[in-house]
Write an enzyme that holds these catalytic residues in place. Structure first.
Site, mmCIF file in Angstrom:
data_model
loop_
_atom_site.group_PDB
_atom_site.id
_atom_site.type_symbol
_atom_site.label_atom_id
_atom_site.label_comp_id
_atom_site.label_asym_id
_atom_site.label_seq_id
_atom_site.Cartn_x
_atom_site.Cartn_y
_atom_site.Cartn_z
ATOM 1 N N CYS A 86 81.398 44.543 130.010
ATOM 2 C CA CYS A 86 82.430 45.554 129.781
ATOM 3 C C CYS A 86 83.428 45.540 130.942
ATOM 4 C CB CYS A 86 81.796 46.931 129.552
ATOM 5 S SG CYS A 86 82.953 48.135 128.826
ATOM 6 N N HIS A 191 78.779 45.440 124.843
ATOM 7 C CA HIS A 191 77.594 45.795 125.625
ATOM 8 C C HIS A 191 76.354 45.117 125.027
ATOM 9 C CE1 HIS A 191 79.143 49.046 128.276
ATOM 10 N NE2 HIS A 191 80.060 49.166 127.320
ATOM 11 N N GLU A 193 73.380 45.353 126.014
ATOM 12 C CA GLU A 193 72.249 46.293 126.056
ATOM 13 C C GLU A 193 72.297 47.294 124.913
ATOM 14 O OE1 GLU A 193 75.454 48.416 128.409
ATOM 15 O OE2 GLU A 193 74.823 46.342 128.053
#
Length: 211
Positions: A86, A191, A193
């Site tokens: 990001c 992202h 994650e």
């Protein structure tokens, strides 16, 4: 056991990123969240997260004593595999224009500029799930087919100056940069994650990557 340094400079989604990296590592790497340049220099791989405005993030990173020189030593001189996430990806740029012009790390030539969709009804920030369009093959995208979905939250994008540095895009009223890369350096606007199977696969690929 080899380690991955997850850089803590006050501007990252550290807990979620560390958890996803640990899952991808499957016990083969130690995931170390750190603001210590010496620990960074001992790591095999480096992950730079980032959430918020470019200006705040580059200021935060620069304010950690010795961290930027250590990053240059580890990534540029030693060639350690590096992943920016990001705003951590955006900091790779030459300059960001959010709240004025601010110099980035300069590892990927280009500017971080505001997203301007062709359709004025599209809201900013670009937030949520969107499809990846793979512009060129990359080791971190191995096993991730075109059209896979990833999770985005951003109002600005890194526009690479060199076409060879653009790895993947996504569409939101026009093409947006989703991933950049150059030699041992890679960055995702999305992202990993938060991107479920797509994100875990990318992180697994990162941990196997030998650029």
């Amino acid at each position: 056991m080899p380690s991955v340094a997850l850089i803590d400079y006050g501007s990252g989604n550290l807990a979620s990123a560390a958890k996803a990296l640990a899952r991808a590592a499957d016990g083969k790497f130690e995931i170390v969240t750190t603001a210590d340049p010496e620990i960074l220099l001992e790591a095999e791989r480096v992950v730079l997260p980032g959430v918020g405005a470019f200006a705040d993030c580059i200021k935060g990173l620069s304010s950690v004593p010795g961290m930027v020189p250590a990053l240059r030593e580890k990534v540029l001189k030693e060639g350690a595999p590096f992943l920016g996430i990001c705003v951590g990806m955006q900091l790779l740029a030459t300059v960001g224009v959010e709240f004025g012009r601010h110099a980035g790390l300069g590892w990927i030539a280009g500017e971080v500029v505001k997203i301007t969709p062709d359709n004025p009804e599209l809201k900013i920030p670009h937030m949520g799930w969107n499809e990846l369009k793979i512009e060129q093959e990359h080791a971190l995208l191995e096993g991730i087919p075109a059209g896979s979905h990833a999770y985005f939250v951003h109002s600005f994008q890194l526009k690479p100056a060199l076409p060879d540095d653009l790895i993947a895009t996504t569409d939101y009223g026009g093409a947006l940069t989703a991933m950049v890369g150059n030699e041992n350096i890679a960055g995702t606007q999305f992202h990993p994650e938060k991107s479920q199977a797509t994100g875990i696969k990318l992180l697994e690929n990162f941990l196997r990557w030998r650029p």
